[in-house]
Motif scaffolding. Sequence first.
Motif, mmCIF file in Angstrom:
data_model
loop_
_atom_site.group_PDB
_atom_site.id
_atom_site.type_symbol
_atom_site.label_atom_id
_atom_site.label_comp_id
_atom_site.label_asym_id
_atom_site.label_seq_id
_atom_site.Cartn_x
_atom_site.Cartn_y
_atom_site.Cartn_z
ATOM 1 N N SER A 56 37.371 43.843 59.090
ATOM 2 C CA SER A 56 36.639 43.616 57.970
ATOM 3 C C SER A 56 37.425 44.361 56.827
ATOM 4 O O SER A 56 36.968 44.512 55.520
ATOM 5 C CB SER A 56 35.523 44.246 57.872
ATOM 6 N N ARG A 57 38.520 44.977 57.128
ATOM 7 C CA ARG A 57 39.316 45.739 56.064
ATOM 8 C C ARG A 57 39.887 44.596 54.968
ATOM 9 O O ARG A 57 40.541 43.442 55.222
ATOM 10 C CB ARG A 57 40.511 46.388 56.816
ATOM 11 N N ALA A 58 39.746 45.077 53.942
ATOM 12 C CA ALA A 58 40.171 44.074 52.637
ATOM 13 C C ALA A 58 41.694 43.973 52.838
ATOM 14 O O ALA A 58 42.088 42.481 53.010
ATOM 15 C CB ALA A 58 39.752 44.964 51.207
ATOM 16 N N GLY A 59 42.460 44.787 52.854
ATOM 17 C CA GLY A 59 44.037 44.510 52.849
ATOM 18 C C GLY A 59 44.407 43.804 54.012
ATOM 19 O O GLY A 59 45.318 43.348 54.048
ATOM 20 N N GLY A 60 43.686 43.796 55.012
ATOM 21 C CA GLY A 60 44.028 43.142 56.378
ATOM 22 C C GLY A 60 44.553 44.262 57.254
ATOM 23 O O GLY A 60 44.927 43.963 58.674
ATOM 24 N N GLU A 61 44.955 45.449 56.767
ATOM 25 C CA GLU A 61 45.558 46.269 57.624
ATOM 26 C C GLU A 61 44.951 47.764 57.683
ATOM 27 O O GLU A 61 44.355 48.325 56.561
ATOM 28 C CB GLU A 61 47.108 46.574 57.206
ATOM 29 N N VAL A 62 44.861 48.467 58.648
ATOM 30 C CA VAL A 62 44.240 49.770 58.847
ATOM 31 C C VAL A 62 45.438 50.771 59.506
ATOM 32 O O VAL A 62 46.108 50.286 60.418
ATOM 33 C CB VAL A 62 42.903 49.622 59.636
#
Lengths: 126, 126
Positions: A56-62
């Motif tokens: 669900s992370r906006a940038g697609g990365e965590v």
Amino acid sequence: MSKQELVVLGQSDENGACCPGLVTAPLDEDQAAELAKLFKALGDPVRLRLLSLIASRAGGEVCVCDLTPAFDLSQPTISHHLKLLRQAGLIDCERRGTWVYYWALPATLDRLAAFLETSQTAEATA
Amino acid sequence: MSKQELVVLGQSDENGACCPGLVTAPLDEDQAAELAKLFKALGDPVRLRLLSLIASRAGGEVCVCDLTPAFDLSQPTISHHLKLLRQAGLIDCERRGTWVYYWALPATLDRLAAFLETSQTAEATA
DNA sequence: GGCTTGGATTGATGCCTGTCGATGCAACCT
DNA sequence: AGGTTGCATCGACAGGCATCAATCCAAGCC
């Protein structure tokens, strides 16, 4: 009726679409074993939360450093769960300098979703 | 776009739709625990095959006596797996005379499918 | 070079779970 | 009633798994 004819479609088995769909036809042992591995990876609250945090992370990365403090667990435990998710093909990661970043692999998720769907929405226009 | 508006629909939490969708928002602990129970039930090859045998059955019902011989396992083991699937809300059963019949509960399967789907296909016309 | 920090790996431990044989129970059939 | 058959339950056992503390490795910093 032609009901049984229809099902054969989705199971090409070549691209990873895999498995005719739960409602469509009984699974053979190999298909069941492979899918079970995926569902087992999802069968833990910590891993589900990890996956949802990542997906669900906006940038697609965590960054892992953002994941670990979200849990009341030790860092090795989080690392362990991330490894299982990665081995299941649900996420992938990359080291970038000091930090390691994780992202979700939507293809695997959609494949499982399609497998579970009972009302085959025949969206496969291709 | 209104993407995020649409999703909020399904999570009423009252009918069992539950959970905003994996990609939509991080799960809280309760949601994760409940979903993990379901995925754990699916995380076994034997249970997956059982479920597919039941769900793909034409009449919608299967007698246990038709399920057991399909596996290389003892009858109590099959019974155990059926119980787990039933406790997870994936199937239900009824005794009818001498035999016990099982059937799938599509609502639970579709709910999981919707949860996993990454490309929210906004098919919720209701 | 040493020190520090972010993460993964290792080894140990306790719980969970898949499996079985034995048993129990319900329904049918003489 | 007695016997038989279909399934569920019980108890036990072995392997699997989630968790942690300790350790290790890689990258940056002094």
